[in-house]
Scaffold this motif. Structure first.
Motif, PDB file in Angstrom:
ATOM      1  N   ALA A 522      33.028 106.118  34.606  1.00  0.00           N
ATOM      2  CA  ALA A 522      31.688 106.706  34.456  1.00  0.00           C
ATOM      3  C   ALA A 522      31.774 108.090  33.830  1.00  0.00           C
ATOM      4  O   ALA A 522      30.967 108.448  32.956  1.00  0.00           O
ATOM      5  CB  ALA A 522      30.990 106.770  35.808  1.00  0.00           C
ATOM      6  N   ARG A 523      32.762 108.867  34.246  1.00  0.00           N
ATOM      7  CA  ARG A 523      32.920 110.215  33.693  1.00  0.00           C
ATOM      8  C   ARG A 523      33.303 110.181  32.214  1.00  0.00           C
ATOM      9  O   ARG A 523      33.036 111.128  31.482  1.00  0.00           O
ATOM     10  CB  ARG A 523      33.978 110.989  34.493  1.00  0.00           C
ATOM     11  N   ARG A 524      33.921 109.114  31.781  1.00  0.00           N
ATOM     12  CA  ARG A 524      34.348 108.988  30.390  1.00  0.00           C
ATOM     13  C   ARG A 524      33.343 108.226  29.545  1.00  0.00           C
ATOM     14  O   ARG A 524      33.579 107.990  28.347  1.00  0.00           O
ATOM     15  CB  ARG A 524      35.716 108.299  30.310  1.00  0.00           C
ATOM     16  N   GLY A 525      32.247 107.770  30.164  1.00  0.00           N
ATOM     17  CA  GLY A 525      31.249 107.010  29.412  1.00  0.00           C
ATOM     18  C   GLY A 525      31.674 105.599  29.090  1.00  0.00           C
ATOM     19  O   GLY A 525      31.225 105.003  28.110  1.00  0.00           O
ATOM     20  N   GLY A 526      32.555 105.038  29.918  1.00  0.00           N
ATOM     21  CA  GLY A 526      33.045 103.680  29.688  1.00  0.00           C
ATOM     22  C   GLY A 526      34.514 103.690  29.342  1.00  0.00           C
ATOM     23  O   GLY A 526      35.252 104.634  29.657  1.00  0.00           O
ATOM     24  N   ILE A 527      34.975 102.669  28.624  1.00  0.00           N
ATOM     25  CA  ILE A 527      36.399 102.552  28.296  1.00  0.00           C
ATOM     26  C   ILE A 527      36.664 103.313  26.998  1.00  0.00           C
ATOM     27  O   ILE A 527      36.957 102.730  25.944  1.00  0.00           O
ATOM     28  CB  ILE A 527      36.822 101.076  28.203  1.00  0.00           C
ATOM     29  N   ASN A 528      36.507 104.609  27.071  1.00  0.00           N
ATOM     30  CA  ASN A 528      36.821 105.465  25.932  1.00  0.00           C
ATOM     31  C   ASN A 528      38.183 106.114  26.165  1.00  0.00           C
ATOM     32  O   ASN A 528      38.305 107.324  26.323  1.00  0.00           O
ATOM     33  CB  ASN A 528      35.734 106.535  25.762  1.00  0.00           C
ATOM     34  N   VAL A 529      39.205 105.277  26.214  1.00  0.00           N
ATOM     35  CA  VAL A 529      40.562 105.736  26.474  1.00  0.00           C
ATOM     36  C   VAL A 529      41.344 105.683  25.170  1.00  0.00           C
ATOM     37  O   VAL A 529      41.365 104.658  24.481  1.00  0.00           O
ATOM     38  CB  VAL A 529      41.255 104.863  27.541  1.00  0.00           C
ATOM     39  N   LYS A 530      41.970 106.782  24.795  1.00  0.00           N
ATOM     40  CA  LYS A 530      42.732 106.824  23.561  1.00  0.00           C
ATOM     41  C   LYS A 530      43.921 105.878  23.649  1.00  0.00           C
ATOM     42  O   LYS A 530      44.575 105.768  24.687  1.00  0.00           O
ATOM     43  CB  LYS A 530      43.214 108.249  23.289  1.00  0.00           C
ATOM     44  N   ARG A 531      44.211 105.214  22.520  1.00  0.00           N
ATOM     45  CA  ARG A 531      45.294 104.234  22.509  1.00  0.00           C
ATOM     46  C   ARG A 531      46.631 104.859  22.886  1.00  0.00           C
ATOM     47  O   ARG A 531      47.489 104.184  23.461  1.00  0.00           O
ATOM     48  CB  ARG A 531      45.392 103.579  21.125  1.00  0.00           C
ATOM     49  N   GLN A 532      46.806 106.150  22.562  1.00  0.00           N
ATOM     50  CA  GLN A 532      48.081 106.772  22.904  1.00  0.00           C
ATOM     51  C   GLN A 532      48.257 106.961  24.403  1.00  0.00           C
ATOM     52  O   GLN A 532      49.364 107.248  24.871  1.00  0.00           O
ATOM     53  CB  GLN A 532      48.260 108.121  22.181  1.00  0.00           C
ATOM     54  N   ASN A 533      47.172 106.796  25.177  1.00  0.00           N
ATOM     55  CA  ASN A 533      47.286 106.862  26.633  1.00  0.00           C
ATOM     56  C   ASN A 533      47.436 105.473  27.246  1.00  0.00           C
ATOM     57  O   ASN A 533      47.404 105.316  28.452  1.00  0.00           O
ATOM     58  CB  ASN A 533      46.073 107.567  27.251  1.00  0.00           C
ATOM     59  N   LEU A 534      47.592 104.462  26.401  1.00  0.00           N
ATOM     60  CA  LEU A 534      47.787 103.098  26.881  1.00  0.00           C
ATOM     61  C   LEU A 534      49.160 102.603  26.470  1.00  0.00           C
ATOM     62  O   LEU A 534      49.674 102.958  25.407  1.00  0.00           O
ATOM     63  CB  LEU A 534      46.726 102.160  26.281  1.00  0.00           C
ATOM     64  N   GLU A 535      49.738 101.782  27.312  1.00  0.00           N
ATOM     65  CA  GLU A 535      50.954 101.091  26.918  1.00  0.00           C
ATOM     66  C   GLU A 535      50.874  99.658  27.418  1.00  0.00           C
ATOM     67  O   GLU A 535      50.274  99.382  28.477  1.00  0.00           O
ATOM     68  CB  GLU A 535      52.196 101.777  27.475  1.00  0.00           C
ATOM     69  N   PRO A 536      51.418  98.723  26.646  1.00  0.00           N
ATOM     70  CA  PRO A 536      51.377  97.333  27.098  1.00  0.00           C
ATOM     71  C   PRO A 536      52.006  97.192  28.484  1.00  0.00           C
ATOM     72  O   PRO A 536      53.096  97.722  28.740  1.00  0.00           O
ATOM     73  CB  PRO A 536      52.198  96.592  26.032  1.00  0.00           C
ATOM     74  N   ALA A 537      51.300  96.535  29.373  1.00  0.00           N
ATOM     75  CA  ALA A 537      51.871  96.289  30.701  1.00  0.00           C
ATOM     76  C   ALA A 537      53.111  95.427  30.568  1.00  0.00           C
ATOM     77  O   ALA A 537      53.248  94.614  29.634  1.00  0.00           O
ATOM     78  CB  ALA A 537      50.839  95.610  31.598  1.00  0.00           C
ATOM     79  N   ARG A 538      54.038  95.605  31.489  1.00  0.00           N
ATOM     80  CA  ARG A 538      55.286  94.841  31.440  1.00  0.00           C
ATOM     81  C   ARG A 538      55.003  93.340  31.530  1.00  0.00           C
ATOM     82  O   ARG A 538      55.696  92.523  30.918  1.00  0.00           O
ATOM     83  CB  ARG A 538      56.198  95.295  32.575  1.00  0.00           C
ATOM     84  N   CYS A 539      53.952  92.960  32.267  1.00  0.00           N
ATOM     85  CA  CYS A 539      53.472  91.573  32.301  1.00  0.00           C
ATOM     86  C   CYS A 539      52.272  91.496  31.367  1.00  0.00           C
ATOM     87  O   CYS A 539      51.250  92.151  31.604  1.00  0.00           O
ATOM     88  CB  CYS A 539      53.080  91.175  33.719  1.00  0.00           C
ATOM     89  N   SER A 540      52.372  90.728  30.294  1.00  0.00           N
ATOM     90  CA  SER A 540      51.329  90.738  29.261  1.00  0.00           C
ATOM     91  C   SER A 540      49.977  90.251  29.770  1.00  0.00           C
ATOM     92  O   SER A 540      48.937  90.584  29.199  1.00  0.00           O
ATOM     93  CB  SER A 540      51.762  89.892  28.062  1.00  0.00           C
ATOM     94  N   LEU A 541      49.970  89.476  30.872  1.00  0.00           N
ATOM     95  CA  LEU A 541      48.689  89.040  31.438  1.00  0.00           C
ATOM     96  C   LEU A 541      47.863  90.215  31.946  1.00  0.00           C
ATOM     97  O   LEU A 541      46.655  90.081  32.141  1.00  0.00           O
ATOM     98  CB  LEU A 541      48.936  88.054  32.589  1.00  0.00           C
ATOM     99  N   LEU A 542      48.511  91.350  32.169  1.00  0.00           N
ATOM    100  CA  LEU A 542      47.812  92.528  32.682  1.00  0.00           C
ATOM    101  C   LEU A 542      47.370  93.470  31.567  1.00  0.00           C
ATOM    102  O   LEU A 542      46.919  94.589  31.852  1.00  0.00           O
ATOM    103  CB  LEU A 542      48.714  93.271  33.678  1.00  0.00           C
ATOM    104  N   GLY A 543      47.464  93.032  30.321  1.00  0.00           N
ATOM    105  CA  GLY A 543      46.930  93.831  29.229  1.00  0.00           C
ATOM    106  C   GLY A 543      47.632  95.160  29.075  1.00  0.00           C
ATOM    107  O   GLY A 543      48.857  95.242  28.983  1.00  0.00           O
ATOM    108  N   TYR A 544      46.840  96.231  29.097  1.00  0.00           N
ATOM    109  CA  TYR A 544      47.363  97.583  28.941  1.00  0.00           C
ATOM    110  C   TYR A 544      47.310  98.339  30.262  1.00  0.00           C
ATOM    111  O   TYR A 544      46.321  98.263  30.999  1.00  0.00           O
ATOM    112  CB  TYR A 544      46.544  98.365  27.913  1.00  0.00           C
ATOM    113  N   ALA A 545      48.363  99.083  30.528  1.00  0.00           N
ATOM    114  CA  ALA A 545      48.388 100.016  31.659  1.00  0.00           C
ATOM    115  C   ALA A 545      48.123 101.422  31.134  1.00  0.00           C
ATOM    116  O   ALA A 545      48.368 101.721  29.957  1.00  0.00           O
ATOM    117  CB  ALA A 545      49.736  99.956  32.369  1.00  0.00           C
TER     118      ALA A 545
END
Length: 623
Positions: A522-545
């Motif tokens: 809510a504070r970020r206005g939704g999923i406005n997360v920069k890609r550099q703050n995401l990394e593929p989860a070790r289990c691909s079913l979990l998307g990005y961590a």
């Protein structure tokens, strides 16, 4: 009953003949009238609901009049929660569910006639209502023995009650619920059974038990899913809320998942300890606790608690999924309210309601106030895990009544503890961001998860089925899978996340993860997360961590974001848990890999089979 009331309902000729032979019929014109019927003709404060079975009276339930409403308790532990296998299909229309004839060895027609004749000999209450709400819902009626008027009152509060006296146009029911409790003993060995009979113009539900969950609640859900299946839309198994930050930014979150997956909790304020801090997690081995400080938190304006209708009439061209509540009241589970002050907003409604409520599996003393933290004890001496109160929507503060567009769809899963010594699928971090393709896969598999309080069968990881609403659907799973995929693809501006509850690896977290994720997004206005703050989860079913997560100037520890960083789980334990999860998906997705599946759906499942990465899923359905 005035004759003109019954004439306003478009009964079939068959049903007219049955009703004409009844001893007495009441069609109430208010919910208050039904409430007084609960306690019998003498209007006593305690009333036993009994039926003659094999020549003897058998008590099914007893009802107590408290200051704040009627309290219902069942004589058997088994009747205090929904049996997930209670649905059978009596008609010949397409279905993947168990058919009556195959299960019981004979056609339903004879039992249907026997049931109607049994009702003909009773004093009945007929409750008209709209399945799906007054504005977008469909005409329906309940036919119930008068001595089970508590059941009628529960339905009249859960659904949109209709005063038939004020209806001008003929009220032609699209669905009918028949309640015949003794038949569970005489025909079904004491089991809860709901028989669905989909006629050309009417969806019949025969409720052979007195717990309202499978019929007055989920049975109506079945009707909406059946209508949606024929009209190409879905009623999501979801709670939803408009979340407004202290700075007046707002987003709409819709939270889906199997029973016990955190839908009701998404509408609650975060729980705090005595000094005002929020307990994020407790280490299950060492007992160490992790807290965060949070001052002003978001306002929550509830939209739906369990059923979010998504009909074409409310879809707009903004790329977001349009929803509206499919109910007029909420079947709120209060097992999490264990003492005064646990959930003030719900406690206030339950203790000081604007009109009498109806409570299930809670302790009631005539003339006293029923308290939501005093749960009925099961025969083993432990509190019943499924205490309930039906709360009409209008009693909920800041309730949203108009259709809204969804910014974020979250999916909640009950997670067991996970350590290297005892690996499990409880490897989900506090929040994972996923592409639409993975969001669809999670909704096909819909894990019921760890230690489910709502239903009888709660051991291990079991699929709740497509959409997490499959236990209530009467049709075909692949048809529902295609509808869900079409819905997801048509709403590109609605984004998707996964949220765990109960455990994050070795930490016990309850529902703190979704409360913190709600505040963060809510504070970020939704999923406005920069890609550099995401990394593929070790289990691909979990998307990005998330690599890091900061809220109110506090960093959430990385062990809560990526479970493999936990010392007592580690990469080896995580990978074993990932294999458990992946194997489970492989088994469940086989059911959908059929020629009837949409081409894009086949590509997504092929991507899973081939060990696709999260980037591969993003190529199929961009985030």
């Amino acid at each position: 009953m005035r004759k003109n009331l019954i004439e306003k309902i478009g009964f079939s000729q068959e049903l007219k003949e049955i009703l004409q032979g009844c001893k007495h019929i009441t069609i109430p014109t208010s919910r208050a009238e039904i409430y007084e019927m609960i306690f019998g003709k003498e209007h006593t404060d305690c009333f036993d609901v009994t039926y003659r079975i094999n020549g003897q009276q058998k008590k099914e339930a007893y009802v107590v009049r408290c200051r704040n409403g009627a309290v219902v308790n069942y004589t058997e532990d088994y009747m205090r929660r929904r049996d997930p296998d209670c649905m059978v299909i009596a008609d010949e229309k397409p279905t993947d569910k168990q058919r009556f004839e195959k299960v019981y060895g004979y056609k339903f027609g004879a039992l249907r006639t026997e049931t109607l004749l049994w009702l003909k000999e009773r004093e009945l209450v007929i409750v008209p209502f709209k399945a799906g709400g007054k504005e977008y819902g469909y005409p329906a009626i309940l036919i119930c023995p008068q001595n089970a008027s508590f059941f009628a009152y529960a339905l009249a509060n859960l659904q949109a009650f209709v005063n038939i006296d004020k209806e001008n146009a003929p009220f032609v029911p699209r669905a009918i619920i028949y309640v015949a409790p003794p038949f569970r003993h005489t025909h079904f060995e004491g089991k809860q059974v709901c028989v669905h009979n989909r006629l050309e113009q009417c969806h019949e539900i025969f409720s052979y038990n007195l717990y309202p969950g499978p019929s007055a609640k989920k049975g109506v859900y079945s009707v909406l899913l059946d209508i949606g299946e024929s009209e190409n839309w879905v009623t999501a198994h979801a709670s939803a809320a408009r979340i407004i930050t202290p700075y007046e930014n707002e987003i709409v979150m819709m939270h889906e998942g199997a029973s016990g997956g955190g839908k009701s909790e998404m509408l609650e304020k975060e729980h705090r300890v005595a000094d005002g801090r929020i307990l994020l997690g407790t280490h299950t081995i060492t007992g160490g606790k992790n807290y965060i400080h949070m001052g002003d938190t978001c306002d929550i304006e509830p939209i739906s608690d369990d059923m979010a209708m998504c009909p074409p009439a409310i879809q707009e061209n903004d790329g977001k999924l349009g929803i509206i509540d499919g109910e007029n009241g909420w079947f709120l589970r209060v097992d999490g309210i264990t003492e005064y002050g646990t959930s003030p907003e719900h406690e206030k409604i339950a203790i000081h309601p604007k009109e009498p409520l109806i409570f299930f599996n809670l302790q009631g003393v005539a003339g006293a106030t029923c308290l939501p933290w005093e749960h009925t004890l099961d025969s083993n001496g432990k509190p019943c895990p499924n205490p309930r109160v039906v709360i009409p929507r209008y009693m909920v503060d800041k309730i949203v009544t108009e259709p809204v567009g969804v910014d974020v769809r979250s999916f909640g899963v009950r997670m067991p503890p996970a350590t290297a010594q005892h690996p499990s699928y409880g490897i989900m971090g506090l929040m994972h961001i996923i592409p639409p393709a993975l969001a669809w896969l999670w909704r096909l598999v819909a894990p019921r998860g760890h230690n489910n309080p709502s239903i009888i069968d709660s051991s291990g990881m079991i699929s709740e089925g497509v959409g997490s609403y499959w236990p209530f659907a009467t049709g075909q799973r692949v048809r529902q899978a295609n509808l869900l995929l079409e819905q997801i693809i048509s709403c590109p501006n609605t984004k998707y996340i996964l949220l765990p509850n109960q455990h994050i690896g070795v930490y016990e977290v309850g529902f703190a993860a979704e409360w913190i994720a709600r505040e963060y997004l809510a504070r970020r206005g939704g999923i406005n997360v920069k890609r550099q703050n995401l990394e593929p989860a070790r289990c691909s079913l979990l998307g990005y961590a998330l690599k890091e997560m900061k809220i109110e100037r506090q960093n959430i520890r990385s062990v809560f974001l990526r479970c493999e960083l936990q010392e007592m789980l580690g990469i080896e334990g995580y990978d074993k848990g990932a294999k458990i999860l992946t194997d489970f998906f492989a088994k469940e997705l086989q059911k959908f890999d059929t020629p009837q599946l949409a081409p894009l759906g086949k590509e997504i499942i092929s991507c899973f089979k081939n060990g696709g990465t999260v980037e591969d899923y993003c190529k199929l359905t961009p985030m």
